[in-house]
Design an enzyme around this catalytic site. Structure first.
Site, PDB file in Angstrom:
ATOM      1  N   HIS A  15      -7.149   4.263  -1.938  1.00 45.42           N
ATOM      2  CA  HIS A  15      -6.850   2.804  -2.299  1.00 45.42           C
ATOM      3  C   HIS A  15      -6.792   2.409  -3.561  1.00 45.42           C
ATOM      4  O   HIS A  15      -6.932   1.570  -3.951  1.00 45.42           O
ATOM      5  CB  HIS A  15      -8.123   2.003  -1.429  1.00 45.42           C
ATOM      6  CG  HIS A  15      -7.977   1.977  -0.104  1.00 45.42           C
ATOM      7  ND1 HIS A  15      -7.238   1.213   0.804  1.00 45.42           N
ATOM      8  CD2 HIS A  15      -8.488   2.885   0.828  1.00 45.42           C
ATOM      9  CE1 HIS A  15      -7.182   1.431   2.103  1.00 45.42           C
ATOM     10  NE2 HIS A  15      -8.151   2.532   2.107  1.00 45.42           N
TER      11      HIS A  15
ATOM     12  N   ASP B  79      -3.745   3.570  -4.984  1.00 44.43           N
ATOM     13  CA  ASP B  79      -2.037   3.583  -5.204  1.00 44.43           C
ATOM     14  C   ASP B  79      -1.537   2.287  -5.401  1.00 44.43           C
ATOM     15  O   ASP B  79      -0.811   1.855  -6.486  1.00 44.43           O
ATOM     16  CB  ASP B  79      -1.174   4.370  -4.045  1.00 44.43           C
ATOM     17  CG  ASP B  79      -1.529   4.202  -2.791  1.00 44.43           C
ATOM     18  OD1 ASP B  79      -2.296   3.116  -2.387  1.00 44.43           O
ATOM     19  OD2 ASP B  79      -0.808   4.598  -1.786  1.00 44.43           O
TER      20      ASP B  79
ATOM     21  N   SER C 168      -0.757  10.855   7.715  1.00 50.18           N
ATOM     22  CA  SER C 168       0.530  10.047   7.830  1.00 50.18           C
ATOM     23  C   SER C 168       1.553  10.734   8.425  1.00 50.18           C
ATOM     24  O   SER C 168       2.958  10.923   7.979  1.00 50.18           O
ATOM     25  CB  SER C 168       0.931  10.098   6.345  1.00 50.18           C
ATOM     26  OG  SER C 168      -0.290   9.397   5.614  1.00 50.18           O
TER      27      SER C 168
ATOM     28  N   GLU D 178       7.778   0.600   5.594  1.00 53.33           N
ATOM     29  CA  GLU D 178       6.222   0.190   6.206  1.00 53.33           C
ATOM     30  C   GLU D 178       5.983  -1.305   6.026  1.00 53.33           C
ATOM     31  O   GLU D 178       5.526  -2.136   6.827  1.00 53.33           O
ATOM     32  CB  GLU D 178       5.230   1.003   5.806  1.00 53.33           C
ATOM     33  CG  GLU D 178       4.981   2.519   5.751  1.00 53.33           C
ATOM     34  CD  GLU D 178       4.415   2.899   6.933  1.00 53.33           C
ATOM     35  OE1 GLU D 178       3.789   2.203   7.787  1.00 53.33           O
ATOM     36  OE2 GLU D 178       4.603   4.268   7.237  1.00 53.33           O
TER      37      GLU D 178
ATOM     38  N   ASP E  56       1.644   8.052   0.461  1.00 55.27           N
ATOM     39  CA  ASP E  56       1.886   9.040   1.730  1.00 55.27           C
ATOM     40  C   ASP E  56       3.274   9.675   1.427  1.00 55.27           C
ATOM     41  O   ASP E  56       3.653  10.694   1.635  1.00 55.27           O
ATOM     42  CB  ASP E  56       1.588   8.351   2.908  1.00 55.27           C
ATOM     43  CG  ASP E  56       0.206   7.862   3.015  1.00 55.27           C
ATOM     44  OD1 ASP E  56      -0.550   8.223   2.228  1.00 55.27           O
ATOM     45  OD2 ASP E  56      -0.129   6.818   3.612  1.00 55.27           O
TER      46      ASP E  56
HETATM   47  C1  GLA Z   1      -2.770   4.719   3.541  1.00 54.26           C
HETATM   48  C2  GLA Z   1      -1.760   4.067   2.930  1.00 54.26           C
HETATM   49  C3  GLA Z   1      -1.482   4.663   1.306  1.00 54.26           C
HETATM   50  C4  GLA Z   1      -2.986   4.593   0.704  1.00 54.26           C
HETATM   51  C5  GLA Z   1      -3.963   5.132   1.637  1.00 54.26           C
HETATM   52  C6  GLA Z   1      -5.396   4.951   1.204  1.00 54.26           C
HETATM   53  O1  GLA Z   1      -2.687   6.081   3.950  1.00 54.26           O
HETATM   54  O2  GLA Z   1      -0.329   4.476   3.472  1.00 54.26           O
HETATM   55  O3  GLA Z   1      -0.785   4.141   0.673  1.00 54.26           O
HETATM   56  O4  GLA Z   1      -3.186   3.316   0.089  1.00 54.26           O
HETATM   57  O5  GLA Z   1      -4.009   4.404   2.854  1.00 54.26           O
HETATM   58  O6  GLA Z   1      -5.442   5.611  -0.171  1.00 54.26           O
END
Ligand code: GLA
Length: 382
Positions: free
Chosen positions: A34, A36, A124, A158, A170
């Protein structure tokens, strides 16, 4: 049969002849959760499972895509109003639209894809799907978009077509990943560095809780808003704070009375986490895995108590890891379910796996899935 053969054979039987085949990867993240979308650091890597797609332009203006895993076809046009019904097809539609918005060419094409990223484990699979198509379309139509643009295409998909206001981690990992490496990315400047990851004497293993909470994307977006509110309050006093990660802990303290307690705790977690990524990189360079592991536990605590994206099952898995003297353990990815990532000394591995399996099934009535992390390559042509 390999996944490549599988999609190519299915392509031949549905559309005749063959196309070009591309693959892309799911991801793990060692630390930096969290951060990014707060302009901080992340430390992900691509894994050896992902999405494989065969595609070929069909000369028309309709896209026809067969999903091997969902056992179904989606057909859609390329205008904004042509949003397909099936959720999985929206990712592909979004990639087409976002490529077009960036001046790339996309016309009607046929495609077959399949994946081996475990679904719902927080690895992901959606970024892998986006990157495989973004990369493939870029090659097939000769658009010449750079790799960051391809990652942005997935991220905007997204945002604009799937309802999650995610950061870049991701899709970045899925496009840029390299076998044997993790990548530290500064999400503000987009500077990145590959770190060879081969922790001698340790294994990295995922324990999948099998839990996937509904409403995860709205809870995710709420966290993001908390961070934006905190950054905005700090910016009034310190205009250089563009993102929350630019803030010092002490600056957050200055606005404690001006923001909600909840926003304060969220921001406190993020500011601590940005520093932890740098500390983990330093520790890795010294092969100091005990420090890496301790920082992972700190991240778990923050994600659970301050950021509140863990859940009972993941906290339980984390406690079991501690009890088994696992070096580091924490919830991985966006949270609200999914898996923990665990750094385990070789000699403790078997004991940990059998304890975590039996303790979890005793409590929740099912065994957690165990996935050994194997790094892999990001988006590429096969
Ligand atoms: C998900 C989001 C990422 C990132 C993570 C938490 O995977 O897609 O962009 O924020 O949560 O680190």
């Amino acid at each position: 049969m390999s996944i490549k053969q599988l999609v190519e054979e299915k392509f031949a039987s549905l559309f005749g002849g063959d196309g070009r085949t591309f693959a892309s990867a799911g991801r793990i993240n060692l630390i930096g959760e969290h951060t990014d979308y707060n302009g901080g650091y992340v430390f992900p890597g691509a894994i050896s499972c992902g999405i494989t797609v065969t595609m070929r332009p069909n000369g028309g203006d309709t896209v026809r895509v067969w999903s091997v895993d969902f056992d179904g076809m989606s057909e859609f046009g390329l205008a904004e109003e042509d949003l397909p019904e099936q959720l999985w097809a929206r990712y592909i539609f979004g990639v087409c639209r976002e490529t077009l918005k960036r001046g790339g060419k996309v016309e009607g094409f046929d495609a077959v894809f399949a994946g081996d990223v475990p679904l719902g484990a927080g690895l992901s699979s959606s970024a892998a799907l986006e990157s495989a198509f973004a990369f493939g379309l870029n090659e097939v139509y000769g658009n010449g978009l750079d790799k960051f643009t391809l990652a942005r295409i997935g991220q905007s998909t997204e945002h604009n077509y799937c309802g999650t206001k995610c950061g870049i981690m991701d899709q970045f990992a899925s496009v840029f990943g390299k076998q044997g490496s993790l990548i530290r990315l500064n999400c503000k400047t987009l500077e990145y560095k590959y770190f060879p990851f081969n922790p001698e004497g340790y294994r990295l293993v995922l324990v999948d809780s099998g839990v996937k909470h509904q409403l995860a994307s709205s809870a995710y977006n709420d966290r993001r808003h908390s961070c934006e509110r905190a950054a905005e309050a700090i910016r009034k006093r310190h205009p250089e704070v563009e993102f929350l990660s630019d803030s010092k802990r002490i600056w957050l303290e200055e606005v404690r009375e001006e923001i909600s307690q909840e926003d304060f705790l969220r921001a406190e977690y993020v500011i601590g986490e940005v520093q932890r990524v740098l500390d983990v990189c330093d520790a890795l360079e010294r092969s100091d895995y005990e420090t890496v592991g301790e920082l992972m536990y700190q991240t778990h605590f923050g994600l659970s108590r301050l950021y509140e994206v863990s859940c009972e099952e993941l906290d339980f898995l984390n406690r079991i890891a501690r009890r088994c003297e696992v070096t580091g353990s924490r919830v991985m990815g966006g949270g609200f379910g999914g898996c923990t990532v665990n750094l385990v000394r070789d000699e403790l591995y078997d004991g940990f796996i059998s304890t975590v399996k039996s303790a979890y099934s005793e409590k929740y009535g099912r065994e957690p899935r165990i996935l050994d992390v194997v790094t892999g390559d990001g988006a590429r042509e096969l």
